[in-house]
Design a protein around this motif. Structure first.
Motif, PDB file in Angstrom:
ATOM      1  N   ASN A  19      49.923  46.484  44.074  1.00  0.00           N
ATOM      2  CA  ASN A  19      48.697  46.614  43.269  1.00  0.00           C
ATOM      3  C   ASN A  19      47.594  45.643  43.673  1.00  0.00           C
ATOM      4  O   ASN A  19      46.641  45.438  42.927  1.00  0.00           O
ATOM      5  N   HIS A  20      47.699  45.028  44.847  1.00  0.00           N
ATOM      6  CA  HIS A  20      46.632  44.176  45.384  1.00  0.00           C
ATOM      7  C   HIS A  20      45.957  44.892  46.547  1.00  0.00           C
ATOM      8  O   HIS A  20      46.620  45.566  47.341  1.00  0.00           O
ATOM      9  N   LYS A  41      42.081  31.864  48.038  1.00  0.00           N
ATOM     10  CA  LYS A  41      42.801  31.390  46.851  1.00  0.00           C
ATOM     11  C   LYS A  41      43.645  32.495  46.241  1.00  0.00           C
ATOM     12  O   LYS A  41      44.767  32.248  45.775  1.00  0.00           O
ATOM     13  N   GLU A  42      43.120  33.716  46.244  1.00  0.00           N
ATOM     14  CA  GLU A  42      43.890  34.853  45.713  1.00  0.00           C
ATOM     15  C   GLU A  42      45.113  35.129  46.586  1.00  0.00           C
ATOM     16  O   GLU A  42      46.203  35.402  46.074  1.00  0.00           O
ATOM     17  N   LEU A  43      44.942  35.037  47.906  1.00  0.00           N
ATOM     18  CA  LEU A  43      46.043  35.278  48.832  1.00  0.00           C
ATOM     19  C   LEU A  43      47.123  34.209  48.698  1.00  0.00           C
ATOM     20  O   LEU A  43      48.317  34.498  48.776  1.00  0.00           O
ATOM     21  N   GLN A  44      46.711  32.968  48.483  1.00  0.00           N
ATOM     22  CA  GLN A  44      47.671  31.878  48.334  1.00  0.00           C
ATOM     23  C   GLN A  44      48.576  32.088  47.122  1.00  0.00           C
ATOM     24  O   GLN A  44      49.730  31.653  47.114  1.00  0.00           O
ATOM     25  N   LYS A  45      48.056  32.773  46.114  1.00  0.00           N
ATOM     26  CA  LYS A  45      48.847  33.015  44.902  1.00  0.00           C
ATOM     27  C   LYS A  45      49.976  34.010  45.128  1.00  0.00           C
ATOM     28  O   LYS A  45      51.010  33.954  44.452  1.00  0.00           O
ATOM     29  N   ILE A  46      49.794  34.933  46.078  1.00  0.00           N
ATOM     30  CA  ILE A  46      50.838  35.940  46.305  1.00  0.00           C
ATOM     31  C   ILE A  46      51.767  35.564  47.452  1.00  0.00           C
ATOM     32  O   ILE A  46      52.897  36.045  47.522  1.00  0.00           O
ATOM     33  N   ARG A  47      51.292  34.701  48.378  1.00  0.00           N
ATOM     34  CA  ARG A  47      52.155  34.271  49.486  1.00  0.00           C
ATOM     35  C   ARG A  47      53.312  33.432  48.950  1.00  0.00           C
ATOM     36  O   ARG A  47      53.105  32.481  48.214  1.00  0.00           O
TER      37      ARG A  47
END
Length: 327
Positions: A74-75, A83-89
């Motif tokens: 859902n991304h 910053k958004e990518l760091q949250k899912i990595r």
């Protein structure tokens, strides 16, 4: 019916160098379901790693996504900031690299590196993170766990380090694990143990896996579907049994002929694919494999064939399968 956790459509990734544009990934589309294991196979430089790294937003300059969409859990990956990518990595998608020696800090203990990942991506206290670290090392088959937490990377063998990397990747129970040649540097026994471990964890956590490899024995042991890549394109895709026993593209056939078959009673001579991989700075107009293909026709050099559907979940891009050429 399993839902689709990854949907890649018409993805194009280029590296803009002083010498010109290098099209590392050229118009690929892929779908991956929950709990599914997908193998991506091909020679070095075929675009396997670049395509997979894009799922985590790890395409560094001078690389750039120039076209297409990546929908993961859902991304919309291509529109997300750092910053958004760091949250899912690490939390939703993790990666295990080929060489753990270049991924682990030699100055920090195994425990401190594992605990740091857990604290960064979860709300656990340091005590809870240590308990989770102990649990993870046990999960990947490590013995004397308390002792191992205090040791440094140089005190571990290659197989043990790879288990540590898997433990780190699994720390936050990601929905997708990307294994980039994760078993290439290991001997056959350790490789088999690592693959069995991944399958056990996949089943336990309902995790999806992308296996990047050039080894068909790995594909046969763990993957349900396979994407064969060459020159940044998916030139054949299908269920593992279709790719291994009913390949339709000359490149796939070439890779299989160059792979030893330990189950065969006949001593077959390995046949390498002649020529060199295509120059991505100056790719041919037609099929990228045409200059190396023994059955190359004039049209192969002039035009890229469209995907030809062989059966459910099996397609390839080869002019030899176009019946109208022979009618």
């Amino acid at each position: 019916m399993n839902s689709c956790i990854l949907d890649i459509r018409d993805l194009e990734i280029s590296f803009f160098t002083q010498a010109g544009e290098i099209k590392a990934v050229n118009n690929i589309s892929l779908q991956l379901k929950d709990g599914e294991v997908l193998g991506i196979v091909g020679e070095s430089g075929s675009g396997k790693s670049v395509a997979s790294y894009s799922i985590m937003g790890l395409i560094a300059e001078p690389g750039k996504i120039v076209n297409g969409n990546i929908r993961f859990n859902n991304h919309t990956i291509e529109t997300m900031g750092k910053k958004e990518l760091q949250k899912i990595r690490g939390k939703e998608v993790s990666i295990v690299f080929q060489d753990p020696n270049t991924s682990l800090n030699p100055l920090l203990s195994i425990g401190s590196q594992l605990i740091e990942v857990i604290i960064r991506h979860t709300n656990k206290t340091k005590k809870e993170a240590k308990e989770r670290a102990v649990e993870l090392l046990g999960l990947v088959g490590m013995n004397e766990v308390d002792k191992r937490l205090k040791q440094y990377p140089y005190e571990f063998s290659g197989g043990m380090l790879q288990r540590v990397m898997i433990a780190i990747a699994l720390a936050c129970e990601p929905k997708l694990l990307i294994a980039d040649e994760a078993t290439t540097a290991l001997d056959a026994t350790i490789q088999a143990q690592i693959l069995e471990l991944l399958l056990q964890i996949k089943k336990k956590n309902s995790m999806s896996i992308i296996m990047i490899t050039h080894d068909f024995s790995v594909i046969a042991n763990i993957c349900e579907k396979v994407a064969v890549m060459y020159a940044g394109r998916i030139i054949e895709y299908g269920k593992t049994e279709d790719i291994l026993y009913n390949p339709k593209h000359q490149y796939t056939m070439g890779l299989l002929k160059a792979t030893p078959n330990i189950n065969s009673h006949i001593h077959e001579k390995l046949v390498p694919i002649k020529g060199s991989p295509v120059d991505l700075l100056n790719p041919p107009l037609g099929c990228p494999f045409a200059p190396r293909c023994e059955k190359c026709m004039k049209i192969c050099l002039r035009s890229m064939p469209k995907n030809k559907v062989i059966s459910d979940d099996h397609y390839t891009a080869c002019w030899l399968l176009e019946k109208k050429l022979w009618s």
